[in-house]
Design an enzyme around this catalytic site. Structure first.
Site, short mmCIF file in Angstrom:
data_model
loop_
_atom_site.label_atom_id
_atom_site.label_comp_id
_atom_site.label_asym_id
_atom_site.label_seq_id
_atom_site.Cartn_x
_atom_site.Cartn_y
_atom_site.Cartn_z
N HIS A 61 0.86 -1.25 0.11
CA HIS A 61 -0.04 -0.14 -0.06
C HIS A 61 0.86 1.25 0.10
O HIS A 61 2.19 1.04 0.21
CB HIS A 61 -0.97 0.01 1.15
CG HIS A 61 -0.39 0.13 2.53
ND1 HIS A 61 0.62 -0.91 3.07
CD2 HIS A 61 -0.32 0.93 3.41
CE1 HIS A 61 1.12 -0.77 4.19
NE2 HIS A 61 0.47 0.43 4.43
N HIS A 63 1.44 3.93 1.90
CA HIS A 63 1.83 4.58 3.18
C HIS A 63 3.49 4.60 3.09
O HIS A 63 3.93 3.53 2.68
CB HIS A 63 1.46 3.74 4.49
CG HIS A 63 0.26 4.27 5.04
ND1 HIS A 63 -0.85 3.39 5.63
CD2 HIS A 63 -0.71 5.32 4.71
CE1 HIS A 63 -1.74 4.10 5.95
NE2 HIS A 63 -1.84 5.26 5.54
N ASP A 65 6.14 4.39 4.72
CA ASP A 65 7.06 3.37 5.22
C ASP A 65 6.97 2.16 4.29
O ASP A 65 7.71 1.05 4.47
CB ASP A 65 6.55 3.02 6.73
CG ASP A 65 5.36 2.54 6.96
OD1 ASP A 65 4.08 2.93 6.05
OD2 ASP A 65 4.96 1.69 7.91
N HIS A 66 6.13 2.19 3.32
CA HIS A 66 6.26 0.65 2.55
C HIS A 66 6.75 1.19 0.96
O HIS A 66 6.81 0.14 0.32
CB HIS A 66 4.56 0.12 2.24
CG HIS A 66 4.52 -0.35 3.83
ND1 HIS A 66 4.47 -1.69 4.23
CD2 HIS A 66 3.89 0.52 5.00
CE1 HIS A 66 3.96 -1.61 5.64
NE2 HIS A 66 3.88 -0.28 5.90
N HIS A 134 -7.29 -2.00 6.00
CA HIS A 134 -6.21 -1.04 6.33
C HIS A 134 -7.09 0.55 6.44
O HIS A 134 -7.90 0.55 5.81
CB HIS A 134 -4.80 -0.94 5.73
CG HIS A 134 -3.69 -0.33 6.35
ND1 HIS A 134 -3.67 -0.39 7.68
CD2 HIS A 134 -2.77 0.48 5.82
CE1 HIS A 134 -2.32 0.43 7.95
NE2 HIS A 134 -2.07 0.90 6.98
N ASP A 198 0.01 -3.87 5.98
CA ASP A 198 -0.75 -3.63 7.31
C ASP A 198 -2.34 -3.95 6.92
O ASP A 198 -2.84 -3.67 6.20
CB ASP A 198 -0.58 -1.88 7.40
CG ASP A 198 0.74 -1.46 7.50
OD1 ASP A 198 1.77 -2.21 7.24
OD2 ASP A 198 1.11 -0.26 7.39
N HIS A 257 6.40 -5.83 11.35
CA HIS A 257 5.83 -4.47 11.26
C HIS A 257 5.71 -4.27 12.79
O HIS A 257 4.68 -3.43 13.12
CB HIS A 257 4.55 -4.33 10.55
CG HIS A 257 4.02 -2.95 10.19
ND1 HIS A 257 3.44 -2.08 10.75
CD2 HIS A 257 4.46 -2.13 9.08
CE1 HIS A 257 3.08 -1.11 10.18
NE2 HIS A 257 3.70 -1.02 9.19
ZN LIG Z 1 3.12 0.33 7.76
ZN LIG Z 2 0.16 1.39 6.74
#
Ligand SMILES: [Zn+2]
Ligand SMILES: [Zn+2]
Length: 293
Positions: A61, A63, A65-66, A134, A198, A257
């Protein structure tokens, strides 16, 4: 055979001793990268097999951090003289996001193929995607290495198939009037790896990971004291993840995670183990090789 390398296990921002969550899946000398947060390139160099043999990047996804590491990785592939195409898979919004990323990386000398299908193949692996629950569109990945049935020489003899065609049929080729199904037994159990973060727990994940050899999943919060946070931010607690693994009857489950608030995830693992015994923590650099049963 599939090799798994956990490149990072962190949520939100990379830490000196914890890279952001991502994984490498290696088969036949080629690699698939799952998620690519900031610093994932560093982790690949630390624990992976380099970037040259990456065929594709599966993003769960959008976000940061990914996927914030994606422009940097594409740029490095360019620097490394890449000419073969690279695929990038992702959920809804992939096209728009990649348009922005490719505007940053400018002219690449290799093609970036976008994959929005829920079922495709890469280097002999079957890749299926399924929706996660999510805060934004997010998808999990199921990687399957199928295993053909056994070759049945007695059938080939009965059908009068010339000996010199046997190996080609065995390799899956149809030769004239003879097809592989005529001489192969039923398909045998393959290897299945599922990646789901996530997300909140869901029936969809249970179905996608039913009986999987390895399920790697969201373990953002260690215990149910953080259950409200887990609901609010669309993540799982260790016990929730353990229940999911149990329900899906997977062979083995790994948590990843981890929230910054977890200094020592080990402390909370015991409670999860009481629910599902074969659940483990991921850690940066964790590796496993999965072979046919
Ligand atoms: Zn994340
Ligand atoms: Zn996320």
């Amino acid at each position: 055979m599939i090799d798994i390398v956990i490149l990072g296990t962190g949520a939100m921002t990379p830490l000196p001793n914890r890279h952001l969550s991502s994984m490498i899946l290696r088969h036949n000398g080629r690699q698939i990268l799952v998620d690519c947060g900031e610093g994932t390139q560093v982790a690949i160099r630390e624990y992976g097999y380099g970037i040259k043999s990456i065929d594709g990047i599966a993003i769960t996804h959008f976000h940061g951090d990914h996927f914030f590491g994606l422009p940097g990785l594409l740029h490095s592939l360019e620097q490394a003289g890449r000419t073969e195409p690279v695929w990038v898979a992702g959920p809804e919004g992939l096209e728009e996001m990649m348009e922005r990323i490719l505007a940053m990386t400018r002219d690449l000398h290799f093609q970036v193929k976008l994959r929005r299908e829920d079922h495709f193949e890469s280097n002999g692996l079957v890749i299926e995607t399924f929706p996660l629950t999510h805060r934004i569109a997010s998808q999990g990945y199921k990687f399957t290495l199928t295993r053909p049935g056994k070759f049945l020489p007695e059938k080939a003899t009965d059908l009068g198939i010339p000996l010199e065609l046997w190996s080609r049929l065995q390799a899956g080729e149809t030769v004239g009037e003879f097809s592989p199904e005529m001489v192969m037994g039923p398909q045998r159990e393959g290897i299945t790896v599922v990646y789901a973060t996530d997300t909140r727990p869901s029936e969809t994940i249970v179905r996608a990971s039913e009986g999987a050899d390895l399920l790697i999943m969201d373990g953002t919060y260690p215990d149910n004291n953080k259950a409200e946070h887990a609901v609010k931010y669309g993540h799982m607690t260790f016990p929730e993840a353990a229940n999911l693994a149990k329900e899906a009857r997977v062979k083995e489950a790994w948590l990843t995670h981890f929230s910054h608030s977890i200094e020592d995830p080990d402390e909370s693992l015991e409670a999860a183990r009481k629910i599902f015994e074969n659940i483990h923590l991921s850690y940066d650099g964790k590796m496993k090789t999965l072979g046919f049963a």
